[in-house]
Design a protein around this motif. Structure first.
Motif, short mmCIF file in Angstrom:
data_model
loop_
_atom_site.label_atom_id
_atom_site.label_comp_id
_atom_site.label_asym_id
_atom_site.label_seq_id
_atom_site.Cartn_x
_atom_site.Cartn_y
_atom_site.Cartn_z
N ILE A 1 -3.66 3.79 -8.47
CA ILE A 1 -3.36 3.23 -7.13
C ILE A 1 -4.54 2.41 -6.61
N THR B 1 0.83 -1.21 0.00
CA THR B 1 0.00 0.00 0.00
C THR B 1 0.86 1.25 0.00
N TRP B 2 1.76 1.34 0.99
CA TRP B 2 2.59 2.56 1.09
C TRP B 2 3.60 2.65 -0.05
N ILE C 1 -4.27 8.40 -8.77
CA ILE C 1 -5.09 7.80 -7.70
C ILE C 1 -5.89 6.63 -8.23
N GLY D 1 3.88 6.48 -6.66
CA GLY D 1 3.01 7.37 -7.43
C GLY D 1 3.35 8.83 -7.17
N LEU D 2 3.63 9.16 -5.89
CA LEU D 2 3.97 10.54 -5.56
C LEU D 2 5.28 10.97 -6.23
N THR E 1 3.14 1.64 -3.14
CA THR E 1 2.41 2.12 -4.31
C THR E 1 2.17 3.63 -4.21
N VAL E 2 1.75 4.07 -3.03
CA VAL E 2 1.47 5.50 -2.83
C VAL E 2 2.73 6.33 -3.02
#
Length: 820
Positions: free
Chosen positions: A192, A15-16, A189, A22-23, A18-19
């Motif tokens: 994600i 989860t983290w 988003i 993406g950022l 991927t986030v």
């Protein structure tokens, strides 16, 4: 090589991760895009300025040569129309040419926003220069006015200087970049979310299910299975989990089966221990003790371990062992609970125990629960003694005396003998009480009762009825002469003074004598005859006795007059039902009333109920009168429920004679059928005289009335003659304590103790208590302390007519608080 495998939290990592990815990616793309567009814009504006300034420099030079100053101003004004020019002016050395307003403002801006070094360099430029200031976000442009640049330095050289502001362009660029970044962020988003959804359903959810199954297996929920399909690694792992769970479940079931019998026996014993207090034994059929458990070792004369493997007959005295032997045999034969009581002496104290023996199903063993009931029995004996014996003299009270009189009459009829009631009253006893006090009076009453008791046979009964009144019950007589001899002896018995506190008191007595079957055939009538004879003896000078005879005419004549007038009273509408309010002792709130009959005769005037009710009872007129009271009171209660209070209750007296009427139950049912009122709001009061016959019809009628929902009340409790056993055998809801006890409870400890005992006994039997004759605040407060339920009396109100009761009901009564 190490076999250690490192595990991470896959859900959080994915989860983290991927986030963050993406950022980082979105930030990089946005930054690159912004820098590229910014550089392209700067190059574009710089090229445009160079081109415009080269053209403008040549044009202005031509105008200068021709001397067209106005045309120069118009040209500069035309360029100013482009709002991005913050400054545009011609300068020669440091002198401003073409001093228009725009040129002056432009020079001022030039000096303010441009550093001194730049100003100097710009004013000396010999060629076209265009420079961008990133801080101010503008271009600084300068060009010599000449047909060709660069030029040589000259003191009269004219230069065109401009400040071109592109901050709005940069602002627009940033807004475009923000819009693009937002679109990119939304797109990121969505990517994600799609990625997280994928990992959730195909990675996280299967792993979570495997963890749940693992947790369930660790808590012995062996039926849990991992329902994961597919051929991936997690699917293979789920199949292995299921095989492991199936194997564990099978092994666990085998273990449960091997211990099931032991757990069953243990559960049975534990359930018995938890349900019953005190001492527990497990024995076999021959009485051998297998187990002993107790929470109160002081009830044992040896430790629990010493009982094991011994027979009950070995650890108990012979009398108790005999009881247990019979109980064990009975429990084994009947296969049901058996109960015994037996005395034991422990630590020099006599105690009474209760044992309950119950067979354990499926075994040849019994469980025994033993409890100490010494104090319970003592309390029961105290209550029974107070119920049957006078608290002051310890002589039989009216209850017990009338019960014995009924038996005595039965024996006299069977043996063809005479039975006698001697009604004894101490002469002038009130004078002694008033002059010397109640304490001395009580001592005289005790001594008088003891003197009577000592002078009679063991089978005779001496009873204190109330105050200074005693009765002596005797049987076995054949001739009246023997009865008069006993009467003479009782008179002479009091010729000797009674000594109290070393003082002599000369007390005389007046005695009334009534003989069965010569004077009356029932206990109540015989007592009434003796009472009448006693008052006749008092009127004849006291200190003597009088045998009842039918010529005691005034009473008889009065009775005849009352009976004759009573026969027409109903038809002449002389009878009226009054209502005495009943209230809660706790807060004095009125909740109902007792219906009381009043009679104003056209010939006799006002006649007391105490006078005409016995006549109506004996004559049988009470049947019609009682029906009139029932109908009137029930109808009135219904009307009050319509417009006064929907929950108001009414109490109605039923006489002993009414209960002999076989139509009573049917008449009551017809009344409540015609008058729509709930039966639970109707309380039917009976006196103890109804119960003395012990007829099956009485019990059946009371039971049927109770089943129909009527409340049943035992009236004048404490003054009658019924056995306390009647309270267990009849379905009463309320007890009414007679007013004589209420009036005496503030002056004598015995009366207070008896009232307290009656209230406690009634509550233990799930009955409510009504106190009659509550006349003072002190009585009310004491009844509150004793937790009496209801009351009635002159403290709240006298009996009222229906109209008066309605007015009274709307009157607010100040509640009486408990005294601290």
């Amino acid at each position: 090589m190490s076999n250690r495998v490192i595990s991470i939290n896959l859900k959080q990592t994915l989860t983290w991760g991927t986030v963050l990815c993406g950022l980082v990616i979105s930030s990089f793309i946005i930054s690159i895009s912004y820098v590229n567009q910014r550089d392209m814009l700067l190059e574009s504006y710089e090229a445009r300025l160079r081109q415009n300034f080269t053209h403008l420099g040549r044009h202005l030079f031509t105008e200068f040569v021709e001397g067209n100053d106005n045309q120069i101003s118009l040209t500069l004004e035309d360029y100013y129309s482009d709002g991005k020019y913050k400054a545009l002016f011609l300068i020669q050395g440091e002198t401003l040419l073409n001093e228009s307003q725009h040129s002056a403002v432009g020079l001022q801006v030039f000096n303010q926003v441009i550093s001194q070094a730049q100003v100097t360099a710009t004013l000396r430029t010999l060629d076209l220069t265009v420079a961008f200031d990133p801080n101010q976000q503008h271009f600084l442009a300068a060009i010599p006015i000449s047909p060709k640049v660069p030029v040589a330095e000259s003191a009269d050289l004219v230069r065109l200087i401009a400040i071109y502001d592109v901050s709005t362009v940069f602002l627009s660029l940033k807004q475009q970049l923000i819009t693009k970044a937002s679109i990119l962020a939304v797109f990121l988003i969505l990517i994600i979310i799609a990625l997280l959804s994928f990992t959730h359903y195909f990675i996280h959810k299967p792993i979570k299910r495997l963890i749940q199954v693992g947790n369930a297996l660790s808590t012995k929920s062996l039926s849990s299975r991992a329902d994961i399909v597919g051929h991936g690694e997690l699917g293979v792992l789920a199949k292995q989990f299921n095989v492991m769970a199936q194997t564990l479940e099978k092994n666990w079931q085998q273990q449960l089966q091997s211990t099931q019998e032991l757990q069953r026996r243990h559960a049975l014993i534990n359930s018995v221990f938890e349900a019953l207090p005190d001492i527990f034994f497990i024995i076999n059929t021959d009485g051998t003790i297998l187990e002993c458990h107790t929470g109160k070792s002081d009830d044992l004369y040896m430790s629990p371990e010493q009982f094991i493997n011994k027979k009950m007959s070995e650890v108990l005295p012979s009398h108790a062992a005999k009881h247990f032997s019979q109980a064990i045999k009975s429990a084994n034969q009947r296969h049901q609970l058996t109960q015994i009581e037996y005395p034991l002496t422990i630590a020099d104290q006599a105690k009474l125990f209760e044992a309950r023996l119950s067979p354990i199903p499926g075994t040849d063993q019994l469980v025994i629960a033993v409890r100490d009931i010494t104090e319970k029995k003592r309390q029961e004996e105290v209550i029974l003694h107070h119920a049957f014996y006078d608290s002051l003299t310890d002589l039989p009270n009216r209850f017990l005396a009338m019960e014995r009189l009924a038996q005595q009459l039965f024996d006299a009829e069977r043996n063809d003998e005479l039975a006698v009631v001697f009604f004894i009253d101490l002469d002038d006893f009130k004078r002694i009480n008033d002059s010397l006090g109640h304490e001395t009076g009580d001592q005289i009453l005790i001594a008088s009762g003891e003197r009577l008791k000592q002078s009679l046979r063991e089978q005779d009964t001496v009873s204190r009825l109330s105050g200074d009144e005693f009765i002596v019950l005797m049987g076995g007589f054949k001739h009246t002469a023997d009865i008069t001899s006993v009467a003479d002896m009782l008179i002479k018995l009091f010729h000797h003074p009674i000594i109290v506190d070393d003082k002599d008191f000369n007390i005389s007595v007046s005695i009334g004598v009534a003989i069965y079957p010569l004077d009356a055939n029932s206990p109540q009538e015989l007592l009434s005859c003796a009472d009448t004879a006693m008052y006749n003896a008092k009127s004849n000078g006291r200190n003597n006795y009088c045998l009842f005879n039918q010529k005691m005419s005034q009473q008889l004549s009065r009775r005849i007059e009352i009976e004759e007038a009573l026969r027409v009273a109903l038809n002449e509408h002389e009878l009226e039902v009054f209502y005495q309010p009943q209230f809660y002792i706790e807060n004095s709130d009125v909740f109902g009333a007792e219906a009381l009959l009043r009679w104003h005769s056209k010939t006799l005037g006002n006649v007391s109920p105490a006078e005409f009710i016995p006549v109506a009872e004996q004559s049988g007129l009470i049947i019609d009168i009682g029906l009139f009271v029932l109908s009137t009171a029930i109808n009135q209660a219904h009307q009050w429920q319509q417009h006064l209070d929907s929950d108001i209750r009414i109490a109605i007296n039923l006489s002993p004679r009414q209960f002999k009427d076989p139509n009573l139950l049917k008449q009551i049912e017809l009344l409540v059928k015609d008058i729509p009122i709930a039966n639970r709001f109707i309380e039917l009061e009976i006196t103890e005289g109804v119960l003395i016959s012990g007829q099956a019809q009485v019990k059946q009628t009371l039971t049927q009335l109770h089943q129909l929902g009527f409340k049943l009340s035992l009236d004048d409790f404490g003054t009658g003659y019924s056995s306390l056993n009647y309270l267990r055998h009849y379905p009463f809801d309320l007890l009414k304590i007679d007013r004589s006890f209420i009036s005496d409870m503030l002056t004598t400890h015995e009366s207070k103790a008896l009232v307290k005992t009656i209230i406690a006994m009634a509550h233990n039997l799930s009955m409510k208590v009504v106190a009659e004759g509550v006349e003072t605040l002190e009585q009310l407060r004491l009844l509150q302390q004793l937790e009496c339920d209801f009351g009635q009396g002159y403290l709240i109100s006298k009996p009222l007519s229906a109209a008066q009761f309605e007015s009274f009901y709307h009157t607010k009564i100040e509640p009486v608080k408990r005294s601290s």
